[in-house]
Scaffold this motif. Sequence first.
Motif, PDB file in Angstrom:
ATOM      1  N   ILE A 134      56.474 -26.848  17.889  1.00 31.46           N
ATOM      2  CA  ILE A 134      55.776 -28.083  18.244  1.00 31.46           C
ATOM      3  C   ILE A 134      55.217 -28.682  16.961  1.00 31.46           C
ATOM      4  CG2 ILE A 134      53.877 -29.113  19.562  1.00 31.46           C
ATOM      5  CD1 ILE A 134      54.086 -26.621  21.429  1.00 31.46           C
ATOM      6  N   LEU A 135      55.610 -29.917  16.668  1.00 30.08           N
ATOM      7  CA  LEU A 135      55.094 -30.626  15.495  1.00 30.08           C
ATOM      8  C   LEU A 135      54.205 -31.756  15.972  1.00 30.08           C
ATOM      9  CD1 LEU A 135      58.325 -30.835  13.307  1.00 30.08           C
ATOM     10  CD2 LEU A 135      56.513 -29.115  13.249  1.00 30.08           C
ATOM     11  N   ARG A 136      53.021 -31.845  15.373  1.00 28.49           N
ATOM     12  CA  ARG A 136      52.037 -32.858  15.740  1.00 28.49           C
ATOM     13  C   ARG A 136      51.640 -33.651  14.506  1.00 28.49           C
ATOM     14  NH1 ARG A 136      49.563 -31.021  20.684  1.00 28.49           N
ATOM     15  NH2 ARG A 136      50.192 -28.871  21.086  1.00 28.49           N
ATOM     16  N   GLU A 137      51.304 -34.908  14.745  1.00 28.02           N
ATOM     17  CA  GLU A 137      50.685 -35.738  13.713  1.00 28.02           C
ATOM     18  C   GLU A 137      49.325 -36.141  14.255  1.00 28.02           C
ATOM     19  OE1 GLU A 137      51.355 -39.688  10.960  1.00 28.02           O
ATOM     20  OE2 GLU A 137      52.782 -39.267  12.544  1.00 28.02           O
ATOM     21  N   ASP A 138      48.262 -35.646  13.621  1.00 27.50           N
ATOM     22  CA  ASP A 138      46.894 -35.879  14.097  1.00 27.50           C
ATOM     23  C   ASP A 138      46.778 -35.589  15.591  1.00 27.50           C
ATOM     24  OD1 ASP A 138      45.778 -36.609  11.617  1.00 27.50           O
ATOM     25  OD2 ASP A 138      46.631 -38.607  11.806  1.00 27.50           O
ATOM     26  N   SER A 139      47.297 -34.422  16.021  1.00 30.55           N
ATOM     27  CA  SER A 139      47.254 -33.886  17.378  1.00 30.55           C
ATOM     28  C   SER A 139      48.227 -34.547  18.356  1.00 30.55           C
ATOM     29  CB  SER A 139      45.832 -33.937  17.951  1.00 30.55           C
ATOM     30  OG  SER A 139      44.974 -33.159  17.153  1.00 30.55           O
ATOM     31  N   PHE A 140      48.953 -35.594  17.973  1.00 31.67           N
ATOM     32  CA  PHE A 140      49.944 -36.234  18.830  1.00 31.67           C
ATOM     33  C   PHE A 140      51.302 -35.552  18.624  1.00 31.67           C
ATOM     34  CE2 PHE A 140      53.381 -39.369  19.199  1.00 31.67           C
ATOM     35  CZ  PHE A 140      53.242 -39.707  20.540  1.00 31.67           C
ATOM     36  N   VAL A 141      51.898 -35.022  19.702  1.00 36.59           N
ATOM     37  CA  VAL A 141      53.180 -34.327  19.600  1.00 36.59           C
ATOM     38  C   VAL A 141      54.283 -35.350  19.324  1.00 36.59           C
ATOM     39  CG1 VAL A 141      54.905 -32.931  20.806  1.00 36.59           C
ATOM     40  CG2 VAL A 141      52.471 -32.459  21.137  1.00 36.59           C
ATOM     41  N   PHE A 142      54.977 -35.176  18.192  1.00 36.96           N
ATOM     42  CA  PHE A 142      56.085 -36.075  17.887  1.00 36.96           C
ATOM     43  C   PHE A 142      57.432 -35.350  17.897  1.00 36.96           C
ATOM     44  CE2 PHE A 142      54.860 -34.624  13.631  1.00 36.96           C
ATOM     45  CZ  PHE A 142      56.078 -34.381  13.016  1.00 36.96           C
ATOM     46  N   TYR A 143      57.421 -34.013  17.986  1.00 34.10           N
ATOM     47  CA  TYR A 143      58.664 -33.263  18.000  1.00 34.10           C
ATOM     48  C   TYR A 143      58.423 -31.926  18.673  1.00 34.10           C
ATOM     49  CZ  TYR A 143      62.918 -31.017  16.263  1.00 34.10           C
ATOM     50  OH  TYR A 143      64.132 -30.373  16.167  1.00 34.10           O
ATOM     51  N   GLN A 144      59.370 -31.513  19.544  1.00 38.26           N
ATOM     52  CA  GLN A 144      59.273 -30.223  20.202  1.00 38.26           C
ATOM     53  C   GLN A 144      60.677 -29.717  20.489  1.00 38.26           C
ATOM     54  OE1 GLN A 144      56.570 -30.258  23.506  1.00 38.26           O
ATOM     55  NE2 GLN A 144      56.927 -28.141  24.031  1.00 38.26           N
ATOM     56  N   GLU A 145      60.946 -28.465  20.092  1.00 30.10           N
ATOM     57  CA  GLU A 145      62.276 -27.898  20.266  1.00 30.10           C
ATOM     58  C   GLU A 145      62.181 -26.382  20.212  1.00 30.10           C
ATOM     59  OE1 GLU A 145      66.679 -28.416  18.289  1.00 30.10           O
ATOM     60  OE2 GLU A 145      64.953 -28.474  16.962  1.00 30.10           O
ATOM     61  N   GLU A 146      63.107 -25.705  20.912  1.00 22.92           N
ATOM     62  CA  GLU A 146      63.188 -24.259  20.810  1.00 22.92           C
ATOM     63  C   GLU A 146      64.031 -23.902  19.583  1.00 22.92           C
ATOM     64  OE1 GLU A 146      65.335 -20.923  23.357  1.00 22.92           O
ATOM     65  OE2 GLU A 146      63.574 -21.763  24.382  1.00 22.92           O
ATOM     66  N   ILE A 147      63.518 -22.979  18.772  1.00 19.83           N
ATOM     67  CA  ILE A 147      64.234 -22.553  17.566  1.00 19.83           C
ATOM     68  C   ILE A 147      64.405 -21.042  17.585  1.00 19.83           C
ATOM     69  CG2 ILE A 147      63.437 -24.498  16.172  1.00 19.83           C
ATOM     70  CD1 ILE A 147      61.496 -22.493  14.795  1.00 19.83           C
ATOM     71  N   THR A 148      65.373 -20.578  16.827  1.00 24.99           N
ATOM     72  CA  THR A 148      65.581 -19.138  16.660  1.00 24.99           C
ATOM     73  C   THR A 148      65.402 -18.794  15.197  1.00 24.99           C
ATOM     74  OG1 THR A 148      67.164 -19.096  18.493  1.00 24.99           O
ATOM     75  CG2 THR A 148      67.209 -17.242  16.957  1.00 24.99           C
ATOM     76  N   CYS A 149      64.552 -17.826  14.932  1.00 23.11           N
ATOM     77  CA  CYS A 149      64.327 -17.348  13.572  1.00 23.11           C
ATOM     78  C   CYS A 149      65.035 -16.006  13.440  1.00 23.11           C
ATOM     79  CB  CYS A 149      62.830 -17.184  13.295  1.00 23.11           C
ATOM     80  SG  CYS A 149      61.908 -18.726  13.333  1.00 23.11           S
ATOM     81  N   GLU A 150      66.101 -15.987  12.656  1.00 22.54           N
ATOM     82  CA  GLU A 150      66.829 -14.732  12.418  1.00 22.54           C
ATOM     83  C   GLU A 150      67.535 -14.763  11.103  1.00 22.54           C
ATOM     84  OE1 GLU A 150      69.405 -14.332  15.796  1.00 22.54           O
ATOM     85  OE2 GLU A 150      70.732 -15.877  15.095  1.00 22.54           O
TER      86      GLU A 150
END
Length: 150
Positions: A134-150
């Motif tokens: 979840i990426l926010r700019e001043d608490s407003f969500v501007f991007y959300q996606e499921e990611i895999t870290c491997e």
Amino acid sequence: MKKLVLISILVVAMGVIAFSGCEKPETIENPSTNPQGSIAPVTHNTTLSYTGCHSGQRDGYIVSTSYDNGVLLLSIENFYIDCGMDSLSAFSEVDSQTIDVNIREILETTTNCACQIGVNCSIDNINAGRYELILREDSFVFYQEEITCE
């Protein structure tokens, strides 16, 4: 009217400050204990760098991620800021399912001008696995996606 808005903002800010002191430290999934038997918290250092204003960019955020040896790297293109921005700061909260990054502008003065920049962010001590980013700019969500870290 302005006085009511200002009072409302102050009340909300005081509430956020009061509740932020109540957060428990994050712990790793298989925690190691110290000699006193307490769980050692995991710290996630977040570093941020950014470019100057670009011209001729296209609309919409372009987000890319990469993961290497416990470090999540985020790249954000077309990130809009106020032209009067002095600097940016980033704060991340990480749990076993979510990586939540809040990017805030630090302004000396506000302007009627916006420009696009590129932002690079790294977060360390990330365990391999699947996360909701979840990426926010001043608490407003501007991007959300499921990611895999491997």
